[in-house]
Structures are given as structure tokens and as C-alpha cells.
Scaffold this motif. Structure first.
Motif, short mmCIF file in Angstrom:
data_model
loop_
_atom_site.label_atom_id
_atom_site.label_comp_id
_atom_site.label_asym_id
_atom_site.label_seq_id
_atom_site.Cartn_x
_atom_site.Cartn_y
_atom_site.Cartn_z
N THR A 11 -5.64 -4.68 -7.78
CA THR A 11 -5.20 -3.33 -7.42
C THR A 11 -6.38 -2.37 -7.37
OG1 THR A 11 -3.02 -3.61 -8.39
CG2 THR A 11 -3.81 -1.36 -8.21
N HIS A 12 -6.35 -1.49 -6.37
CA HIS A 12 -7.28 -0.37 -6.33
C HIS A 12 -6.49 0.90 -6.15
CE1 HIS A 12 -9.98 2.60 -4.49
NE2 HIS A 12 -10.89 2.05 -5.25
N LYS A 13 -6.83 1.96 -6.91
CA LYS A 13 -6.16 3.25 -6.76
C LYS A 13 -7.21 4.33 -6.57
CE LYS A 13 -2.06 1.96 -9.25
NZ LYS A 13 -0.96 2.32 -10.11
N VAL B 211 -0.37 10.95 -2.39
CA VAL B 211 -1.10 9.75 -2.82
C VAL B 211 -2.32 9.52 -1.92
CG1 VAL B 211 -0.98 7.25 -3.17
CG2 VAL B 211 0.99 8.68 -3.70
N ASP C 294 -3.33 3.82 -2.57
CA ASP C 294 -3.14 2.73 -3.54
C ASP C 294 -2.97 1.42 -2.78
OD1 ASP C 294 -3.03 4.75 -5.39
OD2 ASP C 294 -0.95 4.42 -5.98
N SER D 102 -8.00 8.23 -6.45
CA SER D 102 -7.36 9.47 -6.91
C SER D 102 -8.00 10.69 -6.28
CB SER D 102 -7.41 9.56 -8.43
OG SER D 102 -8.73 9.32 -8.88
N GLU E 240 0.83 -1.22 0.00
CA GLU E 240 0.00 0.00 0.00
C GLU E 240 0.85 1.25 0.00
OE1 GLU E 240 -0.44 2.33 2.68
OE2 GLU E 240 -0.12 1.24 4.56
N THR F 280 -2.42 -2.91 -3.51
CA THR F 280 -2.31 -4.07 -4.41
C THR F 280 -2.14 -5.33 -3.56
OG1 THR F 280 -1.32 -2.84 -6.23
CG2 THR F 280 -0.93 -5.20 -6.21
#
Ligand code: NAD
Length: 267
Positions: free
Chosen positions: A230-232, A212, A215, A234, A153, A217
Motif C-alpha cells: 500500500t502507498h498513501k 483523497v 491511495d 497525503s 485505488e 493497494t
């Protein structure tokens, strides 16, 4: 209409929550609390969030609010959240908690408050992340013990707890699906002569820097292939929208401790 109070209204999430309440047609802002020592006590909350005046002013405590509201949304710090949970249990107010970093004792205290009032507690309120929890359970169940699991992360430089509550939640989802106890198998960072990787471990790696938002994964690694989920995020708005959705859902529920999976009907 759900009448919402924002705790920690001056914080990064606090301001975003003010914006999310403003854009939600089922929600209305009933109040906002800032730290008693803050110069923002008495400031118009709409102006605080960059929305223009809304005639609802920041107050310095829950006691200073008028009584006619439904749900408190709290994204602050564990000790503060626990005080507020006790207050809500006593006053009969529903509570949405986004604060992360609660220890087991603090989680138990929150569960106790939830015996009296409805509480949603989720380390991550985004719809996408909660879908990922579901995907992780499916992946872990299908891939089984042959795949090594690692969680990576990254968050902005201001985050104070590690690994993130979401990373831990993802590790828990995988551990549960594999019949393991995360407390027994988690490895938090590696350094020096660690020896070879024990198969049942679930490793966590934390990165911090810049702006950031979040994030995550989860890596499932075997000989010959790797699956990564994965999640991001924004924008913080994804968490804030989820929290306001949770607050509207919670208003008509009986006392109990609910997750975001419950709110989204993913259970
Ligand atoms: P932040 O430091 O910007 O905001 C916290 C705010 O709480 C500050 O403005 C502070 O003044 C206020 N506060 C502290 N004590 C208070 C008190 N007694 N009364 C009123 N206000 C008080 O932090 P942030 O980035 O907004 O994050 C807050 C928490 O939310 C963290 O635990 C973070 O991990 C968590 N978070 C959760 C999610 C989620 O989806 N669940 C998403 C993002 C952040």
C-alpha cells in the motif's frame, strides 16, 4: 540552476509545483502558463501560489514566454500535453509530463517528441510510489501464479480518469513480472453474474470521493494468506517535489523517453 516553466500553473498540481520550485535550491521559476481565457493571465505567479510576489507573471501560451529557460513541467490534460510536447520538440526544450489518462496513440506521440528532446513521463512522481513499483516486481516474481492480483485505488472527487495512471502502472509492473500482457488480463470493475475469477486476471477497483490525494493497494491473495502493498499520499507536494527533481535531472540528458525509475536510479 535549472530554469523551469510550469504549464497549467493555476491547477491543483500547478500551484503545488510553483511551491516546489520555490523550495528547491537547484531550481528557479522562469515562467508559468495558464489558459488563454483565464482571468489569471498577467498575475504574479508567487501570489498565485500563496508565496508572495516573485515578479514572474502568468502568460497565456508558451510562445509568450521569454526564450531563456530549460524545462517545461506539464500536469494538465492529455490533448494539451501533446500540443506542448510537439512545441517542445520543435523548440528544443526538455519536458516533464505528469499528466495521466493518455491513450496508446497519445503515448506514441509523446515518444516521438522524445526522439528530439529529453522527456520524463511518469504517472506518479512520488519517490514512495516508485519504490512500490520495485517492491511489486519483487513480490510478483516471488509469489508467482498462485496468488490472485487485485489493484484498489482511491482519489478525490475531481479526478477525471479511471483507473488512475498509477494503478495501471502498478498493474503493468506486476503483469510484466508474471509474463502476462495487461491488455489481455485486466478486468476493470465487476458487476452482476461475473462467474468465478479467472486465475490470470488482474482486477482494478476505483473509488472516488472527498479530498483523497491518492491511495493505492495491490493485493496478492492466495488460499490461507494475503500480501498487500500500500502507498498513501497525503500531500500533492510529494508529486511536485519529484517532478522538480526530475526536471533538474533532465536538464543535462540527451533526447529520450525517461521514467521516474531512471531519475531515482532504481533501474
Ligand atoms: P487541475 O484540473 O486542477 O489542473 C489542470 C490545469 O491545467 C487547470 O488549471 C487548467 O486550467 C490547466 N490547463 C488546461 N488546458 C490548458 C492550456 N491549454 N494552457 C494552460 N493551462 C491549461 O488538475 P490536477 O489535479 O492538477 O491534475 C492535472 C493532471 O496531473 C491530471 O492528469 C492528474 O491525473 C495528473 N497528476 C499526476 C501526478 C503525477 O505524479 N504524475 C500527480 C497528481 C496529478
Amino acid at each position: 540552476m535549472t530554469r523551469i516553466v510550469i504549464m497549467g500553473a493555476a491547477g491543483r498540481m500547478g500551484k503545488t509545483l510553483l511551491q516546489a520550485v520555490d523550495e528547491n535550491e537547484q531550481a528557479v521559476l522562469a515562467g508559468g502558463v495558464v489558459e488563454a481565457s483565464s482571468s489569471l493571465v498577467g498575475v504574479d505567479l508567487g501570489e498565485l501560489a500563496g508565496l508572495g510576489k516573485c515578479q514572474v507573471m502568468a502568460v497565456d501560451s508558451l510562445d509568450a514566454l521569454r526564450a531563456d529557460w530549460d524545462v517545461l513541467i506539464d500536469f494538465t490534460a492529455p490533448a494539451v500535453t501533446l500540443e506542448n510536447a510537439a512545441w517542445c520538440a520543435q523548440q528544443g526544450k526538455a519536458l516533464v509530463v505528469g499528466t495521466t489518462g493518455l491513450n496508446n496513440e497519445q503515448k506514441a506521440a509523446l515518444a516521438q517528441a522524445a526522439q528530439k528532446v529529453p522527456v520524463v513521463f511518469a504517472p506518479n512522481m512520488s519517490v514512495g510510489v516508485n519504490l512500490c513499483f520495485k517492491l511489486l516486481e519483487m513480490a510478483a516474481a516471488a509469489l508467482g501464479d498462485d496468488y490472485d492480483v487485485e489493484v484498489v485505488e482511491m482519489h478525490h472527487r475531481h479526478k477525471v480518469d479511471a483507473p488512475s495512471g498509477t494503478a495501471l502502472g502498478m498493474g503493468e509492473a506486476v503483469a510484466r513480472a508474471l509474463g502476462r500482457d495487461l491488455e489481455q488480463v485486466a478486468v476493470y470493475g465487476r458487476e452482476g453474474m461475473t462467474g468465478a475469477r479467472a486465475r490470470e486476471t488482474i482486477g482494478f477497483a476505483t473509488l472516488r470521493g472527498g479530498d483523497v490525494v491518492g491511495d493505492h493497494t495491490v493485493v496478492f491473495a492466495a488460499e490461507g494468506e494475503r500480501v498487500e502493498i500500500t502507498h498513501k499520499a497525503s500531500s500533492r507536494m510529494t508529486f511536485a517535489r519529484g517532478a522538480v527533481r526530475a526536471a533538474c535531472w533532465l536538464k543535462s540528458r540527451p533526447a529520450g523517453l525517461y521514467s521516474m525509475q531512471d531519475v531515482l536510479g532504481l533501474n
